[in-house]
Motif scaffolding. Structure first.
Motif, PDB file in Angstrom:
ATOM      1  N   ALA A 117       0.603   7.631   5.695  1.00 32.90           N
ATOM      2  CA  ALA A 117       0.117   6.339   6.179  1.00 32.90           C
ATOM      3  C   ALA A 117      -1.404   6.306   6.235  1.00 32.90           C
ATOM      4  O   ALA A 117      -2.033   5.283   5.918  1.00 32.90           O
ATOM      5  CB  ALA A 117       0.703   6.035   7.554  1.00 32.90           C
ATOM      6  N   GLN A 118      -2.016   7.408   6.633  1.00 30.61           N
ATOM      7  CA  GLN A 118      -3.480   7.471   6.665  1.00 30.61           C
ATOM      8  C   GLN A 118      -4.060   7.248   5.269  1.00 30.61           C
ATOM      9  O   GLN A 118      -5.062   6.539   5.103  1.00 30.61           O
ATOM     10  CB  GLN A 118      -3.932   8.821   7.232  1.00 30.61           C
ATOM     11  N   ASN A 119      -3.426   7.848   4.269  1.00 26.24           N
ATOM     12  CA  ASN A 119      -3.891   7.654   2.890  1.00 26.24           C
ATOM     13  C   ASN A 119      -3.725   6.211   2.443  1.00 26.24           C
ATOM     14  O   ASN A 119      -4.594   5.641   1.786  1.00 26.24           O
ATOM     15  CB  ASN A 119      -3.115   8.576   1.944  1.00 26.24           C
ATOM     16  N   ILE A 120      -2.576   5.620   2.788  1.00 21.36           N
ATOM     17  CA  ILE A 120      -2.302   4.251   2.347  1.00 21.36           C
ATOM     18  C   ILE A 120      -3.264   3.261   2.998  1.00 21.36           C
ATOM     19  O   ILE A 120      -3.780   2.348   2.333  1.00 21.36           O
ATOM     20  CB  ILE A 120      -0.839   3.867   2.662  1.00 21.36           C
ATOM     21  N   PHE A 121      -3.525   3.432   4.295  1.00 23.25           N
ATOM     22  CA  PHE A 121      -4.416   2.505   4.990  1.00 23.25           C
ATOM     23  C   PHE A 121      -5.843   2.552   4.432  1.00 23.25           C
ATOM     24  O   PHE A 121      -6.584   1.572   4.537  1.00 23.25           O
ATOM     25  CB  PHE A 121      -4.450   2.817   6.494  1.00 23.25           C
ATOM     26  N   SER A 122      -6.234   3.672   3.861  1.00 26.87           N
ATOM     27  CA  SER A 122      -7.596   3.807   3.326  1.00 26.87           C
ATOM     28  C   SER A 122      -7.662   3.578   1.820  1.00 26.87           C
ATOM     29  O   SER A 122      -8.708   3.776   1.208  1.00 26.87           O
ATOM     30  CB  SER A 122      -8.150   5.202   3.651  1.00 26.87           C
ATOM     31  N   LEU A 123      -6.546   3.136   1.220  1.00 23.87           N
ATOM     32  CA  LEU A 123      -6.480   2.957  -0.236  1.00 23.87           C
ATOM     33  C   LEU A 123      -6.554   1.480  -0.608  1.00 23.87           C
ATOM     34  O   LEU A 123      -5.601   0.724  -0.382  1.00 23.87           O
ATOM     35  CB  LEU A 123      -5.175   3.559  -0.768  1.00 23.87           C
ATOM     36  N   PRO A 124      -7.682   1.025  -1.193  1.00 26.48           N
ATOM     37  CA  PRO A 124      -7.743  -0.367  -1.651  1.00 26.48           C
ATOM     38  C   PRO A 124      -6.966  -0.543  -2.951  1.00 26.48           C
ATOM     39  O   PRO A 124      -7.050   0.301  -3.850  1.00 26.48           O
ATOM     40  CB  PRO A 124      -9.242  -0.603  -1.858  1.00 26.48           C
ATOM     41  N   ILE A 125      -6.186  -1.592  -3.043  1.00 26.58           N
ATOM     42  CA  ILE A 125      -5.453  -1.915  -4.269  1.00 26.58           C
ATOM     43  C   ILE A 125      -5.921  -3.287  -4.725  1.00 26.58           C
ATOM     44  O   ILE A 125      -5.752  -4.280  -4.019  1.00 26.58           O
ATOM     45  CB  ILE A 125      -3.934  -1.905  -4.033  1.00 26.58           C
ATOM     46  N   TRP A 126      -6.531  -3.303  -5.906  1.00 22.38           N
ATOM     47  CA  TRP A 126      -7.149  -4.521  -6.420  1.00 22.38           C
ATOM     48  C   TRP A 126      -8.158  -5.077  -5.415  1.00 22.38           C
ATOM     49  O   TRP A 126      -8.252  -6.272  -5.204  1.00 22.38           O
ATOM     50  CB  TRP A 126      -6.081  -5.560  -6.752  1.00 22.38           C
ATOM     51  N   GLY A 127      -8.901  -4.177  -4.763  1.00 16.74           N
ATOM     52  CA  GLY A 127      -9.949  -4.595  -3.846  1.00 16.74           C
ATOM     53  C   GLY A 127      -9.469  -4.971  -2.458  1.00 16.74           C
ATOM     54  O   GLY A 127     -10.274  -5.340  -1.610  1.00 16.74           O
ATOM     55  N   GLU A 128      -8.162  -4.842  -2.187  1.00 13.36           N
ATOM     56  CA  GLU A 128      -7.615  -5.248  -0.885  1.00 13.36           C
ATOM     57  C   GLU A 128      -7.102  -4.035  -0.116  1.00 13.36           C
ATOM     58  O   GLU A 128      -6.261  -3.289  -0.613  1.00 13.36           O
ATOM     59  CB  GLU A 128      -6.475  -6.262  -1.082  1.00 13.36           C
ATOM     60  N   LEU A 129      -7.614  -3.867   1.101  1.00 15.60           N
ATOM     61  CA  LEU A 129      -7.116  -2.816   1.986  1.00 15.60           C
ATOM     62  C   LEU A 129      -5.971  -3.372   2.829  1.00 15.60           C
ATOM     63  O   LEU A 129      -6.066  -4.491   3.339  1.00 15.60           O
ATOM     64  CB  LEU A 129      -8.224  -2.318   2.911  1.00 15.60           C
TER      65      LEU A 129
END
Length: 412
Positions: free
Chosen positions: A70-82
Motif C-alpha cells: 500500500a505504501q508503494n501504491i500510494f506513492s505511485l503516480p499513474i498517468w500523473g495522478e496519485l
C-alpha cells in the motif's frame, strides 16, 4: 465523469451485482484493521487505464506485506495522478472471464448491450468478437437473455450472466449513465459470476438531477481546481503535464505508448489527449473531427507546448474530414507566417503566433490518401512533418522541441 472502482463497486453491490468483499484504504495503517481475510489484492484508485502494468495492483498474503504494498501504491503516480484511496479486496479464483457493458450509442440514440467471452478488450475496437443487442423498445429481460445466447452461453451460466446484464441496464437508466462496464466478469468452476472490476461513466448533463452525483462532481472539481484549459482534461482521457510536446491519439494504449516513447527519447511530454471519447465539457454529442479541433485548440492555448505530436493508428471515423482539420491548421499557420513577415520582417516566433509545428504519424492503409495529401502541404510550410513510423515521429518531435538558445548564441 468517470467513477473510481470502489465507488462503482458500491453501486454494484446496492443493485445486486455480485462483488467481492472489499474495504476502502485511506492510509497504509488502515490495513492493521482489515475486516476481510487474506490473501487480498490492493488496487490503486485512479482514473488512468492499465494500472496493473504500471504497478498499481499488488497481491498480499500478510498484513506486513499489505502495508508495504500500500505504501508503494500510494506513492505511485499513474498517468500523473496519485491515488487518494486504495481498494483492498479478496482474491478470486476464476476459470473464465467475460466482458459486459451497457453503452449509449450516440449514432442511434439507444442503449446497446455488449458482451464478449474475452476480457481485457476495448469495446470500440473488438470487431467480430463483440456481441451486441440494441435496446430499441422498452427494456425487458428478453434483451439480456438474447445477449447471453449470442455469447454462446447456456443453462445456469446463461441465467447468471443475463441477470447481471439486467441489473447493469437498470443502473444505467437509474443514474443517467453513458457507460456501465464490467471487465472482467469472472466465472468460477461452479458457474458463479463475480464482477472483479467495473467502470461507470456518468452523463454530464444529468449530474444535477442526482444529489449523490452532484456531490461527487463537486469533490472532483475541488481537487482539480489547478487543472488548466477550463477543466477540459477532467474526462480522464487526458494527462496534464508541463512539457514541450503535446500528444493527440485515438486510444488510451496509443497515447500511453507515445508518451513513454517521448520520455525515453529524452523529450518532455506535455498535455496528452485521447480523442476516442468525448471531453468533460462536451454538452452535446461530438464527432472525432470535433474532438480533434478541440484538442488542437487546447494544445495551442498551452504556452509550454512547442510541438504537437499526432499519432493516429487503426480505424478512425471521418478520415477525410480529419485530414481537412490538419490541413486547415497548417495552411492558416503558413498564411499567418507570411502576414507576419510582411509586417514585421518575420520578427515574431511561432510561439508568439500561437502555432506549434505538427508532427503527424498516420499508420494504416486507410491513411494512404491522407498521407499523400498532407505531404503536398509540407512542401509549402515548415509547420508540418508527416511520417508513418512512430519512432521517426517521436524523434522528430523531440528534435523540434529542443531549446534554440545555442543556435541563437552562434548567430550572435
Amino acid at each position: 465523469m468517470d467513477l473510481l472502482e470502489y465507488q462503482v463497486k458500491e453501486w454494484f453491490g446496492k443493485i445486486g451485482i455480485p462483488v467481492l468483499p472489499s474495504q476502502r484504504i485511506d492510509h497504509p495503517t488502515d490495513l492493521k484493521r482489515l475486516k476481510i481475510r487474506f490473501p487480498i489484492v490492493l488496487k490503486s484508485q485512479v482514473h488512468g487505464a492499465e494500472r496493473a502494468k504500471a504497478g498499481g495492483v499488488r497481491f498480499a498474503e500478510t498484513t506486513i506485506d499489505a502495508i508495504a504494498a500500500a505504501q508503494n501504491i500510494f506513492s505511485l503516480p499513474i498517468w500523473g495522478e496519485l491515488p487518494e484511496v486504495v481498494l483492498a479486496e479478496s482474491q478470486y479464483d476464476a476459470s473464465q472471464e467475460f466482458y459486459l457493458a451497457v453503452v449509449l450509442d450516440t449514432a442511434v440514440c439507444r442503449p446497446v448491450l455488449l458482451g464478449c467471452k474475452e476480457a481485457d478488450i476495448d469495446w470500440e475496437s473488438a470487431g467480430e468478437k463483440m456481441h451486441y443487442v440494441v435496446v430499441d423498445q422498452e427494456f425487458s429481460p428478453f434483451y439480456a437473455r438474447r445477449l447471453a445466447l449470442k455469447m454462446g452461453l447456456q443453462g445456469t451460466l446463461m441465467q447468471s450472466v443475463s441477470s447481471v446484464v439486467q441489473k447493469m441496464y437498470h443502473l444505467f437508466v437509474q443514474k443517467d449513465l453513458d457507460l456501465v462496464e464490467i471487465n472482467p466478469l469472472a466465472v468460477s468452476a461452479t458457474s458463479q459470476v463475480m464482477a472483479l472490476n467495473g467502470k461507470v461513466r456518468v452523463n454530464e448533463r444529468a449530474i444535477k438531477r442526482h444529489p449523490d452525483l452532484d456531490e461527487m462532481a463537486a469533490k472532483i472539481i475541488s481537487r482539480h481546481t489547478s487543472t488548466e484549459i477550463n477543466g477540459i482534461l477532467g474526462d480522464w482521457d487526458g494527462v496534464q503535464m508541463h512539457g514541450k510536446i503535446g500528444i493527440l491519439g485515438n486510444g488510451t494504449g496509443s497515447v500511453m505508448a507515445t508518451l513513454d516513447l517521448v520520455a525515453n527519447a529524452g523529450g518532455k511530454p506535455g498535455v496528452c489527449l485521447n480523442l476516442r471519447h468525448a471531453f468533460l465539457t462536451d454538452t452535446t454529442p461530438t464527432t472525432f473531427r470535433d474532438r480533434l479541433e478541440t484538442g488542437l485548440k487546447i494544445l495551442e492555448a498551452d504556452k509550454s507546448i512547442q510541438v504537437i505530436l499526432i499519432n493516429f493508428m487503426g480505424t478512425i471515423p471521418q478520415t477525410e474530414e480529419v485530414t481537412e482539420v490538419i490541413a486547415r491548421v497548417v495552411q492558416q499557420d503558413n498564411s499567418e507566417l507570411q502576414s507576419q513577415v510582411g509586417h514585421s520582417n518575420g520578427s515574431k516566433s511561432r510561439r508568439e503566433r500561437n502555432f506549434s509545428p505538427l508532427v503527424v504519424r498516420l499508420a494504416g492503409s486507410e491513411f494512404n490518401a491522407a498521407r499523400k495529401y498532407l505531404a503536398t502541404l509540407k512542401t509549402h510550410s515548415d509547420a508540418l512533418l508527416v511520417v508513418e513510423d512512430l519512432d521517426e515521429a517521436v524523434a522528430a518531435a523531440v528534435r523540434l522541441a529542443k531549446p534554440t538558445a545555442n543556435k541563437t548564441a552562434n548567430k550572435k
